[in-house]
Scaffold this motif. Sequence first.
Motif, PDB file in Angstrom:
ATOM      1  N   SER A  20       0.827  -1.200   0.000  1.00 47.46           N
ATOM      2  CA  SER A  20       0.000   0.000   0.000  1.00 47.46           C
ATOM      3  C   SER A  20       0.862   1.251   0.000  1.00 47.46           C
ATOM      4  CB  SER A  20      -0.961   0.002   1.203  1.00 47.46           C
ATOM      5  OG  SER A  20      -0.230   0.104   2.402  1.00 47.46           O
ATOM      6  N   VAL A  21       2.058   1.166   0.557  1.00 52.44           N
ATOM      7  CA  VAL A  21       2.969   2.302   0.565  1.00 52.44           C
ATOM      8  C   VAL A  21       3.658   2.432  -0.783  1.00 52.44           C
ATOM      9  CG1 VAL A  21       5.064   3.227   1.634  1.00 52.44           C
ATOM     10  CG2 VAL A  21       3.334   2.151   3.050  1.00 52.44           C
ATOM     11  N   ALA A  22       3.839   1.325  -1.484  1.00 53.83           N
ATOM     12  CA  ALA A  22       4.608   1.322  -2.723  1.00 53.83           C
ATOM     13  C   ALA A  22       3.880   1.992  -3.880  1.00 53.83           C
ATOM     14  CB  ALA A  22       4.961  -0.108  -3.101  1.00 53.83           C
ATOM     15  N   TYR A  23       2.557   2.091  -3.831  1.00 57.40           N
ATOM     16  CA  TYR A  23       1.821   2.701  -4.921  1.00 57.40           C
ATOM     17  C   TYR A  23       1.938   4.223  -4.859  1.00 57.40           C
ATOM     18  CZ  TYR A  23      -0.266  -1.806  -5.842  1.00 57.40           C
ATOM     19  OH  TYR A  23      -0.448  -3.117  -6.160  1.00 57.40           O
ATOM     20  N   ALA A  24       2.375   4.822  -5.929  1.00 56.54           N
ATOM     21  CA  ALA A  24       2.506   6.273  -5.986  1.00 56.54           C
ATOM     22  C   ALA A  24       1.148   6.906  -6.281  1.00 56.54           C
ATOM     23  CB  ALA A  24       3.509   6.658  -7.068  1.00 56.54           C
ATOM     24  N   GLN A  25       0.954   8.107  -5.773  1.00 61.08           N
ATOM     25  CA  GLN A  25      -0.268   8.854  -6.042  1.00 61.08           C
ATOM     26  C   GLN A  25       0.075   9.969  -7.024  1.00 61.08           C
ATOM     27  OE1 GLN A  25      -2.044  10.710  -2.618  1.00 61.08           O
ATOM     28  NE2 GLN A  25      -3.901  11.213  -3.707  1.00 61.08           N
ATOM     29  N   TYR A  26      -0.689  10.062  -8.108  1.00 61.75           N
ATOM     30  CA  TYR A  26      -0.450  11.077  -9.136  1.00 61.75           C
ATOM     31  C   TYR A  26      -0.959  12.430  -8.652  1.00 61.75           C
ATOM     32  CZ  TYR A  26      -1.459  13.972 -13.143  1.00 61.75           C
ATOM     33  OH  TYR A  26      -1.558  15.035 -14.002  1.00 61.75           O
ATOM     34  N   CYS A  27      -0.129  13.454  -8.771  1.00 62.10           N
ATOM     35  CA  CYS A  27      -0.488  14.810  -8.359  1.00 62.10           C
ATOM     36  C   CYS A  27       0.115  15.810  -9.343  1.00 62.10           C
ATOM     37  CB  CYS A  27       0.063  15.120  -6.967  1.00 62.10           C
ATOM     38  SG  CYS A  27      -0.461  13.990  -5.674  1.00 62.10           S
ATOM     39  N   GLU A  28      -0.310  17.047  -9.205  1.00 56.96           N
ATOM     40  CA  GLU A  28       0.345  18.124  -9.938  1.00 56.96           C
ATOM     41  C   GLU A  28       0.531  19.303  -9.007  1.00 56.96           C
ATOM     42  OE1 GLU A  28      -3.174  20.384 -12.348  1.00 56.96           O
ATOM     43  OE2 GLU A  28      -2.422  18.530 -13.228  1.00 56.96           O
ATOM     44  N   VAL A  29       1.549  20.095  -9.289  1.00 55.84           N
ATOM     45  CA  VAL A  29       1.857  21.262  -8.469  1.00 55.84           C
ATOM     46  C   VAL A  29       0.726  22.275  -8.607  1.00 55.84           C
ATOM     47  CG1 VAL A  29       3.475  23.176  -8.140  1.00 55.84           C
ATOM     48  CG2 VAL A  29       4.338  20.878  -8.694  1.00 55.84           C
ATOM     49  N   ALA A  30       0.265  22.784  -7.466  1.00 52.50           N
ATOM     50  CA  ALA A  30      -0.802  23.792  -7.430  1.00 52.50           C
ATOM     51  C   ALA A  30      -0.473  24.775  -6.312  1.00 52.50           C
ATOM     52  CB  ALA A  30      -2.156  23.134  -7.212  1.00 52.50           C
ATOM     53  N   ASP A  31       0.654  25.450  -6.439  1.00 50.44           N
ATOM     54  CA  ASP A  31       1.124  26.413  -5.436  1.00 50.44           C
ATOM     55  C   ASP A  31       0.259  27.659  -5.508  1.00 50.44           C
ATOM     56  OD1 ASP A  31       2.534  28.267  -3.881  1.00 50.44           O
ATOM     57  OD2 ASP A  31       4.465  27.451  -4.463  1.00 50.44           O
ATOM     58  N   PRO A  32      -0.388  28.060  -4.398  1.00 54.03           N
ATOM     59  CA  PRO A  32      -1.275  29.218  -4.422  1.00 54.03           C
ATOM     60  C   PRO A  32      -0.549  30.561  -4.535  1.00 54.03           C
ATOM     61  CG  PRO A  32      -1.077  28.395  -2.197  1.00 54.03           C
ATOM     62  CD  PRO A  32      -0.343  27.436  -3.093  1.00 54.03           C
ATOM     63  N   THR A  33       0.775  30.547  -4.377  1.00 54.09           N
ATOM     64  CA  THR A  33       1.542  31.791  -4.500  1.00 54.09           C
ATOM     65  C   THR A  33       1.987  31.954  -5.954  1.00 54.09           C
ATOM     66  OG1 THR A  33       3.705  30.797  -4.071  1.00 54.09           O
ATOM     67  CG2 THR A  33       2.391  31.443  -2.142  1.00 54.09           C
ATOM     68  N   SER A  34       2.549  33.075  -6.259  1.00 53.22           N
ATOM     69  CA  SER A  34       3.007  33.318  -7.635  1.00 53.22           C
ATOM     70  C   SER A  34       4.432  32.805  -7.862  1.00 53.22           C
ATOM     71  CB  SER A  34       2.933  34.811  -7.949  1.00 53.22           C
ATOM     72  OG  SER A  34       3.772  35.532  -7.055  1.00 53.22           O
ATOM     73  N   THR A  35       5.004  32.142  -6.860  1.00 48.40           N
ATOM     74  CA  THR A  35       6.374  31.636  -6.986  1.00 48.40           C
ATOM     75  C   THR A  35       6.371  30.164  -7.381  1.00 48.40           C
ATOM     76  OG1 THR A  35       6.470  30.996  -4.654  1.00 48.40           O
ATOM     77  CG2 THR A  35       7.171  33.239  -5.194  1.00 48.40           C
ATOM     78  N   LEU A  36       7.535  29.670  -7.771  1.00 48.84           N
ATOM     79  CA  LEU A  36       7.692  28.248  -8.077  1.00 48.84           C
ATOM     80  C   LEU A  36       7.725  27.458  -6.767  1.00 48.84           C
ATOM     81  CD1 LEU A  36      10.472  28.487 -10.807  1.00 48.84           C
ATOM     82  CD2 LEU A  36       8.004  28.330 -11.137  1.00 48.84           C
ATOM     83  N   LEU A  37       7.336  26.187  -6.839  1.00 51.49           N
ATOM     84  CA  LEU A  37       7.344  25.331  -5.660  1.00 51.49           C
ATOM     85  C   LEU A  37       8.756  24.803  -5.416  1.00 51.49           C
ATOM     86  CD1 LEU A  37       5.790  23.813  -3.430  1.00 51.49           C
ATOM     87  CD2 LEU A  37       5.465  21.960  -5.081  1.00 51.49           C
ATOM     88  N   ASN A  38       9.263  25.016  -4.212  1.00 53.28           N
ATOM     89  CA  ASN A  38      10.584  24.517  -3.837  1.00 53.28           C
ATOM     90  C   ASN A  38      10.545  23.010  -3.616  1.00 53.28           C
ATOM     91  OD1 ASN A  38      11.828  27.045  -3.807  1.00 53.28           O
ATOM     92  ND2 ASN A  38      11.319  27.402  -1.671  1.00 53.28           N
ATOM     93  N   ARG A  89       2.927  19.276   1.160  1.00 55.82           N
ATOM     94  CA  ARG A  89       1.797  18.550   0.569  1.00 55.82           C
ATOM     95  C   ARG A  89       0.647  19.452   0.153  1.00 55.82           C
ATOM     96  NH1 ARG A  89      -2.131  17.150  -1.476  1.00 55.82           N
ATOM     97  NH2 ARG A  89      -3.248  15.195  -1.353  1.00 55.82           N
ATOM     98  N   ASN A  90       0.395  20.509   0.908  1.00 57.73           N
ATOM     99  CA  ASN A  90      -0.760  21.376   0.614  1.00 57.73           C
ATOM    100  C   ASN A  90      -0.596  22.154  -0.680  1.00 57.73           C
ATOM    101  OD1 ASN A  90      -1.771  20.385   2.962  1.00 57.73           O
ATOM    102  ND2 ASN A  90      -1.676  22.275   4.105  1.00 57.73           N
ATOM    103  N   TYR A  91       0.572  22.098  -1.296  1.00 57.59           N
ATOM    104  CA  TYR A  91       0.794  22.787  -2.569  1.00 57.59           C
ATOM    105  C   TYR A  91       0.671  21.837  -3.758  1.00 57.59           C
ATOM    106  CZ  TYR A  91       2.427  26.840   0.083  1.00 57.59           C
ATOM    107  OH  TYR A  91       2.507  27.912   0.926  1.00 57.59           O
ATOM    108  N   LEU A  92       0.016  20.686  -3.537  1.00 61.10           N
ATOM    109  CA  LEU A  92      -0.232  19.729  -4.600  1.00 61.10           C
ATOM    110  C   LEU A  92      -1.713  19.460  -4.711  1.00 61.10           C
ATOM    111  CD1 LEU A  92       2.474  16.997  -3.863  1.00 61.10           C
ATOM    112  CD2 LEU A  92       2.645  18.922  -5.458  1.00 61.10           C
ATOM    113  N   LYS A  93      -2.159  19.215  -5.935  1.00 58.57           N
ATOM    114  CA  LYS A  93      -3.539  18.768  -6.198  1.00 58.57           C
ATOM    115  C   LYS A  93      -3.413  17.334  -6.703  1.00 58.57           C
ATOM    116  CE  LYS A  93      -5.517  20.844  -9.562  1.00 58.57           C
ATOM    117  NZ  LYS A  93      -6.278  21.664 -10.513  1.00 58.57           N
ATOM    118  N   CYS A  94      -4.051  16.396  -5.969  1.00 58.49           N
ATOM    119  CA  CYS A  94      -3.889  14.978  -6.301  1.00 58.49           C
ATOM    120  C   CYS A  94      -5.186  14.359  -6.780  1.00 58.49           C
ATOM    121  CB  CYS A  94      -3.368  14.225  -5.085  1.00 58.49           C
ATOM    122  SG  CYS A  94      -1.759  14.845  -4.514  1.00 58.49           S
TER     123      CYS A  94
END
Length: 95
Positions: A20-38, A89-94
Amino acid sequence: MKFMTKLFAASTLGVMMFSSVAYAQYCEVADPTSTLLNVRQGVYGKVTDKLHDGHEVDIIRTSYDKKGKPWVKVSYWKGGDYREGWVYRNYLKCY
């Protein structure tokens, strides 16, 4: 025989938990700020990369900081290279 049954049950449970840990969850970056996600070496670690909103990542592990905020280790492709690092984590939409 009882010992072998318990051993088999325990090993089966361990495999199920690991799987159950080995399965990856697909997400995309959704940073609410105007900067890039570190992307960092660890939770609050050194910044090693930055990602644009919409960049696809896979969550491979979850951790929490001292305040209980969620961080995830992600894997992703960038410039033809496979990379890994930690993001908030809160800067991702999964999905």
